[in-house]
Design a protein around this motif. Sequence first.
Motif, PDB file in Angstrom:
ATOM      1  N   ASP A 139      39.633  39.873  35.133  1.00 41.54           N
ATOM      2  CA  ASP A 139      39.809  40.726  36.248  1.00 41.54           C
ATOM      3  C   ASP A 139      38.665  41.351  37.063  1.00 41.54           C
ATOM      4  OD1 ASP A 139      41.724  38.178  36.055  1.00 41.54           O
ATOM      5  OD2 ASP A 139      43.269  39.534  36.100  1.00 41.54           O
ATOM      6  N   THR A 140      38.530  42.047  35.966  1.00 37.18           N
ATOM      7  CA  THR A 140      37.860  43.368  37.521  1.00 37.18           C
ATOM      8  C   THR A 140      35.963  43.133  37.260  1.00 37.18           C
ATOM      9  OG1 THR A 140      36.765  44.196  35.300  1.00 37.18           O
ATOM     10  CG2 THR A 140      39.104  44.945  35.454  1.00 37.18           C
ATOM     11  N   ILE A 141      35.712  41.893  37.141  1.00 34.28           N
ATOM     12  CA  ILE A 141      34.360  41.044  37.528  1.00 34.28           C
ATOM     13  C   ILE A 141      34.383  40.739  38.561  1.00 34.28           C
ATOM     14  CG2 ILE A 141      32.858  39.990  37.478  1.00 34.28           C
ATOM     15  CD1 ILE A 141      33.382  39.600  33.762  1.00 34.28           C
ATOM     16  N   ALA A 142      33.371  41.675  39.938  1.00 30.89           N
ATOM     17  CA  ALA A 142      33.801  40.572  41.468  1.00 30.89           C
ATOM     18  C   ALA A 142      33.184  39.649  41.182  1.00 30.89           C
ATOM     19  CB  ALA A 142      32.055  41.889  41.825  1.00 30.89           C
ATOM     20  N   ASP A 143      33.827  39.120  41.952  1.00 28.68           N
ATOM     21  CA  ASP A 143      33.043  37.199  42.259  1.00 28.68           C
ATOM     22  C   ASP A 143      32.925  37.338  44.263  1.00 28.68           C
ATOM     23  OD1 ASP A 143      33.013  34.989  42.139  1.00 28.68           O
ATOM     24  OD2 ASP A 143      34.965  33.993  42.019  1.00 28.68           O
ATOM     25  N   ASP A 144      31.134  37.146  44.548  1.00 25.44           N
ATOM     26  CA  ASP A 144      31.206  37.294  45.280  1.00 25.44           C
ATOM     27  C   ASP A 144      31.559  35.975  45.999  1.00 25.44           C
ATOM     28  OD1 ASP A 144      29.726  38.895  44.847  1.00 25.44           O
ATOM     29  OD2 ASP A 144      27.777  38.555  44.923  1.00 25.44           O
ATOM     30  N   LYS A 145      32.237  34.623  45.464  1.00 26.44           N
ATOM     31  CA  LYS A 145      32.503  33.234  46.376  1.00 26.44           C
ATOM     32  C   LYS A 145      33.855  33.838  46.412  1.00 26.44           C
ATOM     33  CE  LYS A 145      28.526  30.483  44.390  1.00 26.44           C
ATOM     34  NZ  LYS A 145      28.243  29.350  43.714  1.00 26.44           N
ATOM     35  N   ALA A 146      34.836  34.495  45.613  1.00 31.28           N
ATOM     36  CA  ALA A 146      35.734  34.253  45.685  1.00 31.28           C
ATOM     37  C   ALA A 146      36.628  34.881  47.393  1.00 31.28           C
ATOM     38  CB  ALA A 146      36.397  36.604  45.044  1.00 31.28           C
ATOM     39  N   ILE A 147      37.119  34.013  47.629  1.00 34.75           N
ATOM     40  CA  ILE A 147      38.442  34.196  49.377  1.00 34.75           C
ATOM     41  C   ILE A 147      38.529  34.711  49.632  1.00 34.75           C
ATOM     42  CG2 ILE A 147      39.789  33.360  50.625  1.00 34.75           C
ATOM     43  CD1 ILE A 147      39.457  30.795  49.172  1.00 34.75           C
ATOM     44  N   ASP A 148      38.349  36.291  50.688  1.00 36.06           N
ATOM     45  CA  ASP A 148      38.921  37.328  50.797  1.00 36.06           C
ATOM     46  C   ASP A 148      40.461  36.856  51.818  1.00 36.06           C
ATOM     47  OD1 ASP A 148      39.315  39.567  52.129  1.00 36.06           O
ATOM     48  OD2 ASP A 148      37.881  40.516  53.166  1.00 36.06           O
ATOM     49  N   ILE A 149      41.171  37.416  51.037  1.00 31.85           N
ATOM     50  CA  ILE A 149      42.680  36.191  51.048  1.00 31.85           C
ATOM     51  C   ILE A 149      43.693  37.209  52.318  1.00 31.85           C
ATOM     52  CG2 ILE A 149      45.382  36.419  50.901  1.00 31.85           C
ATOM     53  CD1 ILE A 149      42.819  34.676  48.744  1.00 31.85           C
ATOM     54  N   GLY A 150      43.140  38.632  52.753  1.00 31.40           N
ATOM     55  CA  GLY A 150      43.649  39.138  53.559  1.00 31.40           C
ATOM     56  C   GLY A 150      42.884  38.403  55.207  1.00 31.40           C
ATOM     57  N   ALA A 151      41.492  38.737  54.908  1.00 30.81           N
ATOM     58  CA  ALA A 151      40.592  37.573  56.061  1.00 30.81           C
ATOM     59  C   ALA A 151      40.871  36.784  56.590  1.00 30.81           C
ATOM     60  CB  ALA A 151      39.561  38.264  55.918  1.00 30.81           C
ATOM     61  N   TRP A 152      41.266  35.541  55.617  1.00 27.30           N
ATOM     62  CA  TRP A 152      41.609  34.128  55.289  1.00 27.30           C
ATOM     63  C   TRP A 152      43.381  34.127  56.241  1.00 27.30           C
ATOM     64  CZ3 TRP A 152      45.462  31.181  53.325  1.00 27.30           C
ATOM     65  CH2 TRP A 152      45.407  30.200  53.419  1.00 27.30           C
TER      66      TRP A 152
END
Length: 201
Positions: A139-152
């Motif tokens: 869970d600590t690995i960054a994912d460039d394709k992850a959705i920014d939940i706050g912005a979404w």
Amino acid sequence: MVTTLCCPQDDNPLSYDRLNGEWAQWFRTAQRFEHKVPAQDRGDIRHSIILELALTRARDGNKPFSEAMMCRIASCVVADYWRKQYKLTNGLDCGSCSQKQRAKCKADYLYSQCPKAIKIESLSKPITDENGNVTEFGDTIADDKAIDIGAWLDARTFLLSCPNRLIQIANKMRNGDNLTPTDSQYLWRFRKREQNTLLAM
């Protein structure tokens, strides 16, 4: 479909009792070496040894095939197994090092402390941060394709409160369509109003 070495009359479908001649001898040789690998791989190594002995016999033809030679071949098959296992778990094997380094490792038995070995970590390994919170390593690995939940969520909230006319104008702009003078004026007024709201804050 199960392929076996036995006859239908045998009680055990994996029986080697009906092997005879050299095959029986190769089986006995393989049995002597199969205990050198983990239990789950013993059947595989047994067959690998028998196969390698058969291939060697076929290559050599009528040359003498002594028991010492069979043991040497079986020993090499087991050694290859461990090399493959080591490479699988550490990303390399001793062939990746120079002869000098290999001699040093052999002399001091440094195989378990290989400086070039890749240390493999489990993604489910628990990690504790400075606040005492525990999370999985994965869970600590960054994912460039992850959705920014706050912005979404902000964008979705904005769209829910956005006038339909403005959404239609946005679709026109996205599709590259020309805006009518009325659309342009509506967009200008909306932008002006939003700017005034921001300035008031």
